[in-house]
Write an enzyme that holds these catalytic residues in place. Sequence first.
Site, PDB file in Angstrom:
ATOM      1  N   ARG A 235      -3.603  11.605  25.821  1.00 60.86           N
ATOM      2  CA  ARG A 235      -2.655  11.199  26.849  1.00 60.86           C
ATOM      3  C   ARG A 235      -1.647  10.241  26.235  1.00 60.86           C
ATOM      4  O   ARG A 235      -2.017   9.348  25.468  1.00 60.86           O
ATOM      5  CB  ARG A 235      -3.381  10.519  28.035  1.00 60.86           C
ATOM      6  CG  ARG A 235      -4.158  11.484  28.913  1.00 60.86           C
ATOM      7  CD  ARG A 235      -3.244  12.420  29.689  1.00 60.86           C
ATOM      8  NE  ARG A 235      -3.972  13.380  30.520  1.00 60.86           N
ATOM      9  CZ  ARG A 235      -4.310  14.594  30.136  1.00 60.86           C
ATOM     10  NH1 ARG A 235      -4.007  15.009  28.912  1.00 60.86           N
ATOM     11  NH2 ARG A 235      -4.949  15.403  30.954  1.00 60.86           N
ATOM     12  N   GLU A 264       6.607  11.616  29.001  1.00 58.54           N
ATOM     13  CA  GLU A 264       6.900  13.030  28.770  1.00 58.54           C
ATOM     14  C   GLU A 264       7.326  13.764  30.038  1.00 58.54           C
ATOM     15  O   GLU A 264       7.921  14.843  29.954  1.00 58.54           O
ATOM     16  CB  GLU A 264       5.690  13.733  28.161  1.00 58.54           C
ATOM     17  CG  GLU A 264       4.496  13.875  29.085  1.00 58.54           C
ATOM     18  CD  GLU A 264       3.306  14.536  28.399  1.00 58.54           C
ATOM     19  OE1 GLU A 264       2.808  15.530  28.937  1.00 58.54           O
ATOM     20  OE2 GLU A 264       2.892  14.058  27.329  1.00 58.54           O
ATOM     21  N   HIS A 296       2.971  18.913  24.163  1.00 60.23           N
ATOM     22  CA  HIS A 296       1.757  19.034  24.980  1.00 60.23           C
ATOM     23  C   HIS A 296       1.236  20.474  24.982  1.00 60.23           C
ATOM     24  O   HIS A 296       0.958  21.053  26.032  1.00 60.23           O
ATOM     25  CB  HIS A 296       2.035  18.569  26.413  1.00 60.23           C
ATOM     26  CG  HIS A 296       0.819  18.021  27.108  1.00 60.23           C
ATOM     27  ND1 HIS A 296       0.849  16.904  27.901  1.00 60.23           N
ATOM     28  CD2 HIS A 296      -0.462  18.438  27.131  1.00 60.23           C
ATOM     29  CE1 HIS A 296      -0.360  16.655  28.382  1.00 60.23           C
ATOM     30  NE2 HIS A 296      -1.172  17.578  27.922  1.00 60.23           N
TER      31      HIS A 296
END
Length: 330
Positions: A235, A264, A296
């Site tokens: 994360r 993000e 991601h």
Amino acid sequence: MKIAVFDSHHYDQQALELANARFGHQLQFFEPRLNASTALLAQGFEAVCPFVNCRLDATTLAQLRQGGTRLVALRAAGFNGIDLAAAKQQGIAVARVPAYSPHAVAEHAFALLLTLVRKTHRAYNRVREADFSLDGLVGFDLHGKTLGLIGTGKIGQVAARIGAGFGCRVLLADPQPDTAFAASIGAHYVARETLLAESDVVSLHLPLSPQTQHLIDAAALAAMKPGAILINTSRGGLVDTGALISALKSGHLGGVALDVYELEEGVFFQDLSASGIADDQLARLTTFPNVLITSHQGFLTREALANIAETTLENARAFAAGEPLRNAVG
């Protein structure tokens, strides 16, 4: 159930529709993320299916409940974007996908690591331009190096096994140590401070919570071995970006590979090639030659997508049938 799927892309739709052949839910796909400004799209849907960067705060959840939503079937493991207290107050159940493919994320961490330390991304670009020189491409062996893993859940343990397979000395840090696992691969649990000081590579494999927010801050970065590599596929909020940039500018860090970024939302999963990056810190990170960033995509394997779809739709089936939610959150 009638399910509104938010923040959906082609690969989501393909995996969910394939899995849904067994379940028979009514799926409606929406491209926008689920938040207070898009919650009205879920009017009349019994369930919503958000992704990691959706924001289900108290306002959003109140709108969802008013529209008839009774279940949030999150198609991810992390649930930090959901106000669980507000969901409980609204009588909305929340379920997640606790484990979809630990191999996908752990293997991506090593893909980033190997690319960074062997500079294969730079070599690829050179060869594309008929430049076959090797200057500036010197890397280092992983064999014999110390790999420190913070967090030893399912993903962390897969990463530890991979590291052991490379011949690394593996150090582990976790508030709930699995000593039997560590012994099985010859790894050792140590204090986080020891791990930071001794590791050539530090990789993060833990959830984001108030306790882990900015776990890697200026003090933690300063405690790392000079020239060490930092990998984050967990994360973005685990790392203080400002402190990270300072450590890179000073030359203290040997390299950084990120599949996540603390700001993000609104950037990752989007094509910004025409507009550019508005986030100054993210733009600055992309200028360092020893920083590697992916958007991601650690979860993005066929196997993981199939597992995510299967578990998400099974959570909805169990809820509709009045069965206990095995993957309930909160």
